[in-house]
Design a protein around this motif. Structure first.
Motif, PDB file in Angstrom:
ATOM      1  N   ALA A   9       9.653  -3.847  -5.060  1.00 35.31           N
ATOM      2  CA  ALA A   9      11.023  -3.343  -5.135  1.00 35.31           C
ATOM      3  C   ALA A   9      11.050  -1.851  -5.460  1.00 35.31           C
ATOM      4  CB  ALA A   9      11.802  -4.119  -6.189  1.00 35.31           C
ATOM      5  N   PRO A  10      12.129  -1.162  -5.092  1.00 28.46           N
ATOM      6  CA  PRO A  10      12.209   0.295  -5.275  1.00 28.46           C
ATOM      7  C   PRO A  10      12.037   0.771  -6.714  1.00 28.46           C
ATOM      8  CG  PRO A  10      13.952  -0.469  -3.819  1.00 28.46           C
ATOM      9  CD  PRO A  10      13.306  -1.685  -4.379  1.00 28.46           C
ATOM     10  N   THR A  62       7.640   5.826  -9.493  1.00 30.02           N
ATOM     11  CA  THR A  62       7.863   4.490  -8.942  1.00 30.02           C
ATOM     12  C   THR A  62       6.770   4.173  -7.924  1.00 30.02           C
ATOM     13  OG1 THR A  62       9.262   5.233  -7.102  1.00 30.02           O
ATOM     14  CG2 THR A  62      10.349   4.750  -9.211  1.00 30.02           C
ATOM     15  N   PHE A  63       6.453   2.915  -7.785  1.00 34.19           N
ATOM     16  CA  PHE A  63       5.428   2.473  -6.843  1.00 34.19           C
ATOM     17  C   PHE A  63       5.831   2.842  -5.420  1.00 34.19           C
ATOM     18  CE2 PHE A  63       3.046  -0.506  -4.258  1.00 34.19           C
ATOM     19  CZ  PHE A  63       1.808  -0.568  -4.894  1.00 34.19           C
ATOM     20  N   ASP A  64       7.114   2.725  -5.140  1.00 39.95           N
ATOM     21  CA  ASP A  64       7.648   3.017  -3.816  1.00 39.95           C
ATOM     22  C   ASP A  64       7.375   4.463  -3.405  1.00 39.95           C
ATOM     23  OD1 ASP A  64       8.993   1.903  -1.612  1.00 39.95           O
ATOM     24  OD2 ASP A  64      10.836   2.930  -2.151  1.00 39.95           O
ATOM     25  N   GLU A  65       7.458   5.375  -4.357  1.00 40.38           N
ATOM     26  CA  GLU A  65       7.215   6.790  -4.081  1.00 40.38           C
ATOM     27  C   GLU A  65       5.726   7.089  -3.953  1.00 40.38           C
ATOM     28  OE1 GLU A  65      11.029   8.599  -6.585  1.00 40.38           O
ATOM     29  OE2 GLU A  65       9.078   8.329  -7.568  1.00 40.38           O
ATOM     30  N   GLU A  66       4.929   6.428  -4.764  1.00 41.74           N
ATOM     31  CA  GLU A  66       3.496   6.714  -4.776  1.00 41.74           C
ATOM     32  C   GLU A  66       2.737   6.018  -3.650  1.00 41.74           C
ATOM     33  OE1 GLU A  66       3.419   7.207  -9.657  1.00 41.74           O
ATOM     34  OE2 GLU A  66       2.321   5.577  -8.697  1.00 41.74           O
ATOM     35  N   PHE A  67       3.272   4.899  -3.177  1.00 45.14           N
ATOM     36  CA  PHE A  67       2.618   4.144  -2.107  1.00 45.14           C
ATOM     37  C   PHE A  67       3.672   3.797  -1.053  1.00 45.14           C
ATOM     38  CE2 PHE A  67       0.267   3.364  -6.011  1.00 45.14           C
ATOM     39  CZ  PHE A  67      -1.047   3.568  -5.638  1.00 45.14           C
ATOM     40  N   GLU A  68       4.006   4.771  -0.212  1.00 42.27           N
ATOM     41  CA  GLU A  68       5.040   4.567   0.807  1.00 42.27           C
ATOM     42  C   GLU A  68       4.571   3.554   1.844  1.00 42.27           C
ATOM     43  OE1 GLU A  68       6.321   8.189   2.535  1.00 42.27           O
ATOM     44  OE2 GLU A  68       6.759   9.172   0.631  1.00 42.27           O
ATOM     45  N   TYR A  69       5.483   2.675   2.221  1.00 35.97           N
ATOM     46  CA  TYR A  69       5.075   1.588   3.130  1.00 35.97           C
ATOM     47  C   TYR A  69       6.301   0.826   3.602  1.00 35.97           C
ATOM     48  CZ  TYR A  69       2.778  -2.843   4.505  1.00 35.97           C
ATOM     49  OH  TYR A  69       2.352  -3.958   5.172  1.00 35.97           O
ATOM     50  N   GLU A  70       6.241   0.322   4.830  1.00 33.97           N
ATOM     51  CA  GLU A  70       7.259  -0.591   5.343  1.00 33.97           C
ATOM     52  C   GLU A  70       6.550  -1.819   5.876  1.00 33.97           C
ATOM     53  OE1 GLU A  70      11.101   0.319   7.714  1.00 33.97           O
ATOM     54  OE2 GLU A  70       9.656  -0.372   9.226  1.00 33.97           O
ATOM     55  N   ILE A  85      -5.124   1.303 -14.984  1.00 37.43           N
ATOM     56  CA  ILE A  85      -3.845   1.075 -14.315  1.00 37.43           C
ATOM     57  C   ILE A  85      -3.807   1.806 -12.975  1.00 37.43           C
ATOM     58  CG2 ILE A  85      -2.627   3.012 -15.400  1.00 37.43           C
ATOM     59  CD1 ILE A  85      -1.198  -0.525 -14.714  1.00 37.43           C
ATOM     60  N   GLU A  86      -4.494   2.959 -12.873  1.00 34.23           N
ATOM     61  CA  GLU A  86      -4.544   3.690 -11.607  1.00 34.23           C
ATOM     62  C   GLU A  86      -5.240   2.860 -10.527  1.00 34.23           C
ATOM     63  OE1 GLU A  86      -4.042   6.563 -14.893  1.00 34.23           O
ATOM     64  OE2 GLU A  86      -5.444   4.911 -14.533  1.00 34.23           O
ATOM     65  N   GLU A  87      -6.376   2.260 -10.896  1.00 33.32           N
ATOM     66  CA  GLU A  87      -7.107   1.430  -9.935  1.00 33.32           C
ATOM     67  C   GLU A  87      -6.325   0.155  -9.614  1.00 33.32           C
ATOM     68  OE1 GLU A  87     -11.630   1.353 -10.580  1.00 33.32           O
ATOM     69  OE2 GLU A  87     -10.847   2.078 -12.504  1.00 33.32           O
ATOM     70  N   ARG A  88      -5.668  -0.386 -10.612  1.00 41.36           N
ATOM     71  CA  ARG A  88      -4.905  -1.610 -10.379  1.00 41.36           C
ATOM     72  C   ARG A  88      -3.794  -1.375  -9.374  1.00 41.36           C
ATOM     73  NH1 ARG A  88      -3.482  -6.688 -13.820  1.00 41.36           N
ATOM     74  NH2 ARG A  88      -1.498  -7.367 -12.945  1.00 41.36           N
ATOM     75  N   LYS A  89      -3.064  -0.290  -9.518  1.00 35.37           N
ATOM     76  CA  LYS A  89      -1.966  -0.015  -8.595  1.00 35.37           C
ATOM     77  C   LYS A  89      -2.478   0.205  -7.177  1.00 35.37           C
ATOM     78  CE  LYS A  89       1.470  -0.352 -11.469  1.00 35.37           C
ATOM     79  NZ  LYS A  89       2.495  -1.405 -11.322  1.00 35.37           N
ATOM     80  N   ALA A  90      -3.601   0.923  -7.041  1.00 38.13           N
ATOM     81  CA  ALA A  90      -4.168   1.160  -5.713  1.00 38.13           C
ATOM     82  C   ALA A  90      -4.642  -0.152  -5.089  1.00 38.13           C
ATOM     83  CB  ALA A  90      -5.327   2.150  -5.809  1.00 38.13           C
ATOM     84  N   ASN A  91      -5.284  -1.002  -5.881  1.00 41.37           N
ATOM     85  CA  ASN A  91      -5.762  -2.283  -5.362  1.00 41.37           C
ATOM     86  C   ASN A  91      -4.608  -3.248  -5.107  1.00 41.37           C
ATOM     87  OD1 ASN A  91      -8.491  -1.570  -5.380  1.00 41.37           O
ATOM     88  ND2 ASN A  91      -8.764  -2.186  -7.503  1.00 41.37           N
ATOM     89  N   TYR A  92      -3.572  -3.157  -5.951  1.00 46.50           N
ATOM     90  CA  TYR A  92      -2.380  -3.973  -5.744  1.00 46.50           C
ATOM     91  C   TYR A  92      -1.744  -3.639  -4.390  1.00 46.50           C
ATOM     92  CZ  TYR A  92       2.451  -5.587  -6.275  1.00 46.50           C
ATOM     93  OH  TYR A  92       3.682  -6.179  -6.076  1.00 46.50           O
ATOM     94  N   PHE A  93      -1.765  -2.367  -4.027  1.00 46.03           N
ATOM     95  CA  PHE A  93      -1.203  -1.945  -2.748  1.00 46.03           C
ATOM     96  C   PHE A  93      -1.931  -2.627  -1.590  1.00 46.03           C
ATOM     97  CE2 PHE A  93      -0.677   1.700   0.452  1.00 46.03           C
ATOM     98  CZ  PHE A  93       0.528   1.203   0.909  1.00 46.03           C
TER      99      PHE A  93
END
Length: 544
Positions: free
Chosen positions: A342-343, A351-359, A490-498
């Motif tokens: 979510a945004p 925000t995750f949306d800003e750091e990892f843009e995706y559709e 947390i940096e690695e987690r967010k990247a892997n979560y993506f």
């Protein structure tokens, strides 16, 4: 209707002496000069037992009455009950030093590390079957203990001394983990045990350690919180009293705001929100959950399972659904979803949306692309369009849920020629059908989680958690999930979560339809409240 909305409550006796000790010791210095706020809520929490909380008002009220090891203050993580903490290099072992001199709200009963150990043991007591027991599964051997497969001394928690507590987890954890009251807020053993399952059921059956105290609670009507003068950071708490009024929804909330009976009201429909905006009220909005069509990848029948197990067929269904139209007509409280995340969900610094843009998919239907995916699925399955079976759409028997599925039904028929039937049921039957795999598509929802959906929603798609609810198993997904959940930072987690999110969307594991907005409309002048996946009123203030 959330997937986990089924609860049961029981009752037992109490000890009068200990109950008397729980009454708030906080007394306002000047009863004529009370700084108070009136907040509307859709329903009564029923219980304030951290192990049993399961509705929205309970989750933001528990933030007010509990002090966890770490708490969020305007988005910054600070020590709550903890004075300091250290973590191992792999992020799996955390050692906390408690603040000296902490007491419960009675101002007398001391808080020690054993109180945190007791709270954790009680949460995952296999005989109690607490609603939030799964929150304790993050502890090393927490799930095994709940299943009766190991002894308590094998679980990853121990009191080193009166002020030191050590946690060991299955996977790396982060500061946000320790804001959960169900696992990381203390409980006074003798008081709680004396009340049994009645603990948390009324104002005189609660003993907590947070910024506020439940001073009065009229079931299914109102709850009053007063400032806890014994709280270690009482000087930072601005409000003397918070008055919650329950059963406030829709037009009722609008009328109460206009009649000056409330200061905050939960956001209603777009029309209701506009009415209050026109009347001069402020708005605060954030994403709380998402509504979706859950997919049973195994199908209700072998025939439907053949198609639902095909990724291209699932993509065809996704592209045939016009989420923008749904949110403009029958899901008016939602924003059309174009990905899992979510945004407003947090990334590393923004925000995750800003750091990892995706559709992950288009918000509006793409009938041409949907047909391409359907043709690809038919080729892979060796089937023709005439052989596509009729699918069942399961939902709760509310008119709102039926209206959503009726709209989806029309879209699938129009854009793909797919036939469906709607099966609306009572809550009990709906949940039973879903968990036993007796559905093809199920309209439901999931609350957003902190720091992300890995520990909850996404774990239900792993092979180790394979069940009739999802009917899904995939080695590549398991590998991506395991890498993400084991991320040491947390940096690695967010990247892997993506990476997990992209797989989730590319393979259409679920049909996310809309992000549901939460938040409040309120009188001008209020500051200090903070939104994440819920509203934190702890540091609320009012400027005259």
């Amino acid at each position: 209707m959330e997937e986990s909305d089924m609860r049961k409550y029981a009752a037992m006796g109490l000890t009068a002496v200990l109950v008397a000790a729980s009454f708030p010791a906080a007394v306002l210095a000047d009863e004529t000069d009370v700084k108070s706020v009136r907040i509307g809520a859709p329903y009564d929490p029923v219980t304030m037992d951290y192990a049993e909380l399961n509705v929205d008002p309970a989750t933001y009220i528990d933030t007010l009455i509990s002090d966890t090891l770490i708490r969020s203050k305007q988005g910054e993580y600070i020590g709550g009950a903890a004075d300091s903490w250290e973590t191992s290099e792999d992020g799996k072992t955390w050692t906390f030093k408690l603040k000296e001199g902490l007491t419960y709200s009675d101002g007398k009963t001391p808080i020690t590390s054993e109180d945190f150990v007791y709270a954790a043991k009680r949460l995952i007591d296999p005989e109690a079957g607490h609603y939030n027991a799964e929150n304790g599964y993050i502890l090393e051997n927490g799930e095994e203990y709940y299943a009766g497969e190991c002894e308590w001394d094998e679980v990853g928690i121990k009191a080193v001394d009166d002020l030191t507590i050590e946690y060991t987890f299955k996977n790396p954890q982060y500061e946000s983990t320790f804001t959960s009251a169900s696992l990381f807020a203390p409980l006074e053993e003798s008081f709680v045990d004396s009340l049994g399952t009645e603990y948390g059921s009324s104002a005189d059956k609660i003993l907590t350690n947070g910024p506020f105290i439940v001073s009065d609670w009229v079931s299914d009507s109102t709850m009053t919180l007063v400032k806890n003068e014994n709280y270690w950071d009482a000087d930072s708490i601005n409000m003397d009293e918070m008055d919650f009024k329950f059963n406030v929804t829709g037009d009722t909330g609008v009328d109460m705001m206009l009649a000056d009976e409330l200061d905050f009201v939960p956001n209603g429909s777009a029309m209701q929100q506009q009415t209050l905006v026109d009347a001069g009220f402020e708005s605060s909005k954030y994403t709380t959950s998402y509504h979706c069509l859950n997919i049973n990848h195994a199908g209700k029948t072998e025939e439907t399972g053949l198609f639902l197990g095909n990724a291209n067929f699932r993509k065809a269904v996704s592209y045939a659904i016009d989420r923008t139209a749904l949110c403009a007509s029958v899901m008016t409280g939602d924003e059309p979803a174009n990905r899992l995340t979510a945004p407003s969900e947090a990334g590393v610094t923004g925000t995750f949306d800003e750091e990892f843009e995706y559709e992950g998919w288009p918000a509006s239907a793409d009938a041409e692309k949907a047909q391409e995916y359907l043709n690809a699925a038919l080729d892979e399955l060796g089937k023709t369009a005439d052989e596509i079976p009729t699918f069942e759409l399961l939902c709760y028997e509310s008119q709102g849920s039926i209206d959503v599925l009726a709209a989806v039904q029309d879209m699938l028929k129009k854009n793909l020629g797919i036939e469906t039937t709607i099966n609306s049921q009572t809550i009990q039957v709906m949940v039973s059908n879903a968990t036993s795999g007796e559905y093809d598509f199920w309209y439901g929802g999931n609350s957003l989680e902190i720091p992300d959906a890995l520990s909850g929603f996404l774990s239900s798609y792993t092979s180790s958690n394979q069940s009739a609810l999802r009917g899904y198993s995939n080695e590549e997904y398991d590998k991506l999930y395991d890498e993400a959940i084991a991320s040491p930072t947390i940096e690695e987690r967010k990247a892997n979560y993506f990476e997990v999110e992209k797989f989730f969307c590319d393979n259409t594991l679920n049909l996310i339809l809309g992000w549901a907005d939460g938040g409040f409309q309120y009188k001008s002048g209020y500051t200090g409240f903070y939104n994440t996946v819920e509203t934190d009123f702890t540091y609320l203030d009012f400027a005259e």
